[in-house]
Design an enzyme around this catalytic site. Sequence first.
Site, mmCIF file in Angstrom:
data_model
loop_
_atom_site.group_PDB
_atom_site.id
_atom_site.type_symbol
_atom_site.label_atom_id
_atom_site.label_comp_id
_atom_site.label_asym_id
_atom_site.label_seq_id
_atom_site.Cartn_x
_atom_site.Cartn_y
_atom_site.Cartn_z
ATOM 1 N N VAL A 805 0.849 -1.196 0.000
ATOM 2 C CA VAL A 805 0.000 0.000 0.000
ATOM 3 C C VAL A 805 0.884 1.245 0.000
ATOM 4 O O VAL A 805 1.786 1.388 0.825
ATOM 5 C CB VAL A 805 -0.929 0.013 1.221
ATOM 6 C CG1 VAL A 805 -1.675 1.340 1.325
ATOM 7 C CG2 VAL A 805 -1.911 -1.147 1.138
ATOM 8 N N HIS A 1105 9.913 -2.850 20.525
ATOM 9 C CA HIS A 1105 8.618 -2.488 21.102
ATOM 10 C C HIS A 1105 8.232 -1.043 20.798
ATOM 11 O O HIS A 1105 7.609 -0.385 21.627
ATOM 12 C CB HIS A 1105 8.658 -2.682 22.635
ATOM 13 C CG HIS A 1105 8.765 -4.113 23.067
ATOM 14 N ND1 HIS A 1105 9.051 -4.493 24.355
ATOM 15 C CD2 HIS A 1105 8.626 -5.265 22.374
ATOM 16 C CE1 HIS A 1105 9.092 -5.818 24.440
ATOM 17 N NE2 HIS A 1105 8.835 -6.304 23.245
ATOM 18 N N HIS A 1148 5.925 -6.571 27.247
ATOM 19 C CA HIS A 1148 6.135 -6.801 25.821
ATOM 20 C C HIS A 1148 4.823 -6.450 25.129
ATOM 21 O O HIS A 1148 3.769 -6.448 25.760
ATOM 22 C CB HIS A 1148 6.541 -8.255 25.585
ATOM 23 C CG HIS A 1148 7.895 -8.563 26.155
ATOM 24 N ND1 HIS A 1148 8.956 -8.929 25.382
ATOM 25 C CD2 HIS A 1148 8.357 -8.507 27.428
ATOM 26 C CE1 HIS A 1148 10.023 -9.109 26.154
ATOM 27 N NE2 HIS A 1148 9.682 -8.849 27.393
HETATM 28 C C1 LIG Z 1 12.138 -9.583 16.844
HETATM 29 C C2 LIG Z 1 10.923 -9.205 17.632
HETATM 30 C C3 LIG Z 1 10.642 -9.911 18.797
HETATM 31 C C4 LIG Z 1 9.517 -9.564 19.525
HETATM 32 N N1 LIG Z 1 9.219 -10.329 20.613
HETATM 33 C C5 LIG Z 1 8.077 -10.085 21.295
HETATM 34 C C6 LIG Z 1 7.681 -10.933 22.323
HETATM 35 O O1 LIG Z 1 8.333 -11.950 22.580
HETATM 36 N N2 LIG Z 1 6.549 -10.639 22.991
HETATM 37 C C7 LIG Z 1 5.801 -9.538 22.694
HETATM 38 O O2 LIG Z 1 4.805 -9.297 23.355
HETATM 39 N N3 LIG Z 1 6.142 -8.721 21.687
HETATM 40 C C8 LIG Z 1 7.246 -8.972 20.951
HETATM 41 N N4 LIG Z 1 7.566 -8.193 19.895
HETATM 42 C C9 LIG Z 1 6.689 -7.054 19.565
HETATM 43 C C10 LIG Z 1 5.329 -7.428 18.997
HETATM 44 O O3 LIG Z 1 5.398 -8.602 18.248
HETATM 45 C C11 LIG Z 1 4.789 -6.292 18.155
HETATM 46 O O4 LIG Z 1 4.678 -5.144 18.944
HETATM 47 C C12 LIG Z 1 3.408 -6.537 17.560
HETATM 48 O O5 LIG Z 1 3.371 -7.756 16.893
HETATM 49 C C13 LIG Z 1 3.048 -5.406 16.603
HETATM 50 O O6 LIG Z 1 1.818 -5.641 15.995
HETATM 51 P P1 LIG Z 1 1.217 -4.616 14.925
HETATM 52 O O7 LIG Z 1 -0.110 -5.127 14.541
HETATM 53 O O8 LIG Z 1 1.288 -3.260 15.490
HETATM 54 O O9 LIG Z 1 2.202 -4.660 13.692
HETATM 55 P P2 LIG Z 1 2.623 -5.848 12.761
HETATM 56 O O10 LIG Z 1 2.286 -7.140 13.361
HETATM 57 O O11 LIG Z 1 4.036 -5.623 12.413
HETATM 58 O O12 LIG Z 1 1.705 -5.697 11.476
HETATM 59 C C14 LIG Z 1 1.938 -4.761 10.459
HETATM 60 C C15 LIG Z 1 1.688 -5.426 9.127
HETATM 61 O O13 LIG Z 1 1.537 -4.459 8.130
HETATM 62 C C16 LIG Z 1 2.248 -4.857 6.985
HETATM 63 N N5 LIG Z 1 2.594 -3.677 6.213
HETATM 64 C C17 LIG Z 1 3.469 -2.711 6.541
HETATM 65 N N6 LIG Z 1 3.510 -1.799 5.570
HETATM 66 C C18 LIG Z 1 2.642 -2.177 4.630
HETATM 67 C C19 LIG Z 1 2.251 -1.625 3.399
HETATM 68 N N7 LIG Z 1 2.767 -0.497 2.948
HETATM 69 N N8 LIG Z 1 1.338 -2.261 2.661
HETATM 70 C C20 LIG Z 1 0.792 -3.422 3.113
HETATM 71 N N9 LIG Z 1 1.152 -3.977 4.262
HETATM 72 C C21 LIG Z 1 2.056 -3.361 5.028
HETATM 73 C C22 LIG Z 1 3.427 -5.584 7.549
HETATM 74 O O14 LIG Z 1 4.048 -6.419 6.613
HETATM 75 C C23 LIG Z 1 2.819 -6.322 8.698
HETATM 76 O O15 LIG Z 1 2.314 -7.564 8.294
HETATM 77 C C24 LIG Z 1 8.678 -8.503 19.125
HETATM 78 C C25 LIG Z 1 8.969 -7.804 17.968
HETATM 79 C C26 LIG Z 1 10.062 -8.161 17.214
HETATM 80 C C27 LIG Z 1 10.352 -7.415 15.949
#
Ligand SMILES: Cc1cc2nc3c(=O)[nH]c(=O)nc-3n(C[C@H](O)[C@H](O)[C@H](O)COP(=O)(O)OP(=O)(O)OC[C@H]3O[C@@H](n4cnc5c(N)ncnc54)[C@H](O)[C@@H]3O)c2cc1C
Length: 1172
Positions: A805, A1105, A1148
């Site tokens: 997007v 985070h 987390h």
């Molecule tokens: C290495 C790592 C380890 C972690 N470990 C933990 C843990 O053990 N426990 C915990 O609680 N939290 C952990 N976290 C944090 C936690 O997983 C995240 O905070 C949470 O999953 C974020 O969710 P979200 O829905 O905000 O984003 P996301 O789950 O990242 O979703 C965003 C989505 O949007 C998509 N996207 C982005 N840009 C576009 C675009 N332009 N067009 C279409 N799609 C797009 C992405 O590909 C992705 O699929 C960790 C994070 C990381 C990176």
Amino acid sequence: MLRSLGQVCFSGFLLVLLAGNSDGYQQFLSSSIFRALPQLITSQGGLSHANNIPFVNKEHDVYDDGLFSPLEDLSILSEAEFTHMSHPAFPHYGVRIKKTSFCDNSVKSYTGYIDIEARHLFFYFFESRNDPDKDDVIFWTTGGKNIHSQKYHYTLCPFRSRMLFVSGSIHGAWYDAIISDANGTKYFPESWNSNANVFFVDQPVGVGYSYAEYGEVVGTTEDAAKDIAAFVAIFFENFSKFKGRAFHMSGESYGGRYIPLFASEVYDQNARLIQAGLTPINLTSIIIGNGWTDPPSMVLSYFDMQCTAASVAPVIDIASCVRMKQVLPRCEKWVKESCTDLYDAMNCYAALQFCGAELAEPFAATGKNVYDISKDCEGEPGDLCYPVTAHITAYLNSTATRALLGVDPSVRSPYTLCSQPVALAFDATHDRERPGTPFHVAALLERGVRVLIYVGTYDWICNWVGNERWTRALEWSGREEFASQELRVWEVGVDSTSRKRAGRTRSARGLTFATVEGAGHMVPYDKPEEALALINRWIAGEELSPPYFGRFSTRCEIDATSMITANVADLSDKIFDFVIIGGGTSGLTLAARLSEDPSVTVAVLEAGENTIGDPKIAIPGQFGLTLGDPKYDWSFMTTKQKHSNNKELMWSRGKGLGGTSNLNFFVWIKPPAVDVDAFEKLGNPGWNWENFYHYSKKAETFHRPGKELTDLFPHIYDVDARGTSGPIQYTIPAHVHTVDAMLQKTFSNVGIKVLDDPYRGDINGTFIASSNIDPRTWTRSNAATGYLLPIQDRSNLTVLTEAFVSRIVFADNSDDQDLVATGVEFTQQGNKNTVNARKEVILSAGAIKDPQILEHSGVGRPEVLSKIGIEMQIDLPGVGENLQDHPFFTISYELDPSVKHPTLDSLKDPENAKEALRLHAEGKGLLRTGISSFTYLPLSMVKTPGAATLREKIEQEIEELKNTSGIAPGQREQLDIQLETLRSDKSPDFQFLPWPALFPMSSVTPGPGKAYMSLLGFLNHPLSRGTIHATTNDPLDNPELDPNYFEKDSDLELLVESFKYLRHLAATEPFKSGIVGAELEPGPECKTDEQIRDYIKNTVSTAWHGVGTCSMLPRDKQGVVDPQLKVYGTKNLRVVDISIVPLHIAAHTQVTAYVIGEKAADIIKSAYNTIP
Ligand SMILES: Cc1cc2nc3c(=O)[nH]c(=O)nc-3n(C[C@H](O)[C@H](O)[C@H](O)COP(=O)(O)OP(=O)(O)OC[C@H]3O[C@@H](n4cnc5c(N)ncnc54)[C@H](O)[C@@H]3O)c2cc1C
């Protein structure tokens, strides 16, 4: 001489109720409610010797030494006459069997008699329609006594409307055919022999075509069990192709009493079979439908059925209900004392008589159908509320039918529905009110025999409320786990168009309870599709309501292609009610919930691939394996961190269906209540702990850990604090607890509180956390497997992957109103497309991409937009600001080699890694590891010399910041809360965890065969604020990401103090003797505060985070979204993901991301008045 085939017309209650007849009601009072239930009659003959089956003893060599030749093949049987089977191990038993063309000609069917000296039980056997040579075998029987005939006709025979007469041999018909009139059968597609070979046994003697040659007496279920067990053994011995086949024993109604006892006898008989050199029966499960298993629960539940909305709306008058309510406590006490606590046959009988009369009398007066409370009783008294019984009787009485079935010519009595003598004789044994049947169920469960209890919700006589009560109260080792679960919906249908709700269920450790909604006493008759789905799933060993799609039939057997995603043509220029940008943690949660309403359409655009089932994602214990790989990870880089020695950090974020829930480290932690309540304080009504707790439980299903873990950590969870039916499966992982135990004990030894459950809003202390790992498969449970896979067939949900997007499209805004988002522009394989939104566009691209997408759509800070040449649509200066993260440091140690620490270090050896994968496929080994030991502490608990003065310094820094003239709007309010947090100790400032290996980012080279541990120390509430902004107008360029670590001195100083605290722990047992040598990293030469500062700056890592870039705050406080998550200045654009968190939490972040998705779904649903 035949005495048992007389009319069994049961004198009392049932018939009366069925007829709705007041004379009959008097009759009912004079008898008992229990007489409504089918009973057992056996003749005198076999009871005594049944206890002494002379199994051939090992001493006498094998059983068939010249004495026994199995018949082997059913096809050799004649249709004209019976073939006799016997077995020397059962000298008092014989079996007569013949082929028949009765019912369903598409399968082979047989009828015959089990001959127990002078008693003869009639049976039917229908081969499976699917694969008789491989499919399971089901034994079916049901109640006797008055209900016998009508009972099994209705239950087993699938007759339908228009006075169809089922037949197919009643029982048989149930499996094979229906009779559309008195002359013939009709094919019944939902027959239970669709995937199983099925027996029906016509028992007890005295009902159906079963007969006795001499005077019959009332026996007990215990006695009948011996006959059935012997028959089963003879059958399997004679027809060896069925030997060892999974065997299920099922029954309805009074079958609820029979089946547990029959199955127990079969189970116990196995020991004797083995001793005699015979093949044991592979008793796999018992199945009870609308069963009379626990009389006290059933009788007491009549109140609920009549006076509450447990089934239908209350059916009797208030005065009667009030009287019943007053009687209930007396009945509960009396029944408990006389039937349950200390069984006294007469007293228990009297209690149930009295209570039955009190609780059933008003229902009798309503004229309703006891088997289906939603209907009135129809037909003549003898019809038992189902007029079709007249046809059934006529058909079964026809000479042709009897000849076809091979009914013994000595059975001369007409086929009738009721037998008064049986009913009367039966009462004398008190079989119906005898307690202890549930004990048999518990005993079977303890021995690994699965148990399915299903109940039609309209049945009054053996109702769901009573059955639910006894199953939840049942005493067995799985009780707590079973009883703690909420009922969850189960469905039938193969795709989204045919899918419909069937009932509710709970299941744990082999016991499943299920309701079938809209069905009465005879589920297969009322709801054939649901009944067949139920039985098919059960015998296949599948969950009735899989918390996730159930595709992992074996461990990690995940089909990556099983998730069918859409083509670009399905979206391009099409319109959907809701268009969600990003198929990540929050985005998929929202998509799943919104599409629960079939009247709305939802599209999801995900930039990454469909990676569901990829073992790199699914298999735990491989921490960091996908980081930096462009297939899975966006791998953003930060700017050079000016307060951190110009260090650049990689900020990993998940790409692909599931988003960051694909690559996170499984830690399942909920924030302290005060941190969530702070959202509300900052101007967001409803964003508080109470709601957070509710939605977090909605998202999760907790699986209790095994005994080895509870032994190690005695008080680690409270089931009441855990969700039981949400999409995300989680548990305490099985490995590596030597390190966890060491740290937990060490913290406890320095006076840190040990928490019994960290998920109730208080995480101050030390505890064992859970991981989002499904222990049934030991695989990752996340947004993709938990929320999306189960609903992938929904026709109103369209998911497009590799759809990047670039911007949100707004309608022209000539009248200067709030903007209306009309759709989204995206590219796929280099082609630009647009998808349109009828109701809303929702941005769920995560905290890093959200600001960039908004800015490319003209929403953001004027100076950012003008710099990249994007025309401003909405002046929203909060976009991309207020970024907060959790920085952390590590200290590493080598572990004592004399203790076997199974740390992840061993996986560095490729051979070990291969072996670990092999073990994982068997549900074993190191790849079941999660991060379990956590300690959250406020500064006041960090007892270092510098901690006390540091607090004063931070308070001073905060006050100074608040008074800074150029402070960003909204920061003062946040600082006030941060100050409160620092002072109150309610929300911990630090988090510590032991990593069961050298942390992947460590610079130490591990020695072969050695085991290590890295201690990680995190800062929970940083004062520093960073930014994320687009720096070009090309959507494919990554935004500029500046977390601004240690912008505020306090952040670094807090980490320094916590670093010193952790080091000092190394002098405390058992930590002290658990490590060898000096600290490996940074090492003893890193001593002074200055050196520690430098070490932290050089090695600081992100906990990944990042939050706050689209903060939920008032607009004048630099908010981007309001409490409804709507972007200011728009009518229909929301942000739903972790970026909306306005002030960082001590946790987390994934649970919070799921909670945001869950809560947003309810906000949006209520905005459109769709289903809640
Ligand atoms: C290495 C790592 C380890 C972690 N470990 C933990 C843990 O053990 N426990 C915990 O609680 N939290 C952990 N976290 C944090 C936690 O997983 C995240 O905070 C949470 O999953 C974020 O969710 P979200 O829905 O905000 O984003 P996301 O789950 O990242 O979703 C965003 C989505 O949007 C998509 N996207 C982005 N840009 C576009 C675009 N332009 N067009 C279409 N799609 C797009 C992405 O590909 C992705 O699929 C960790 C994070 C990381 C990176």
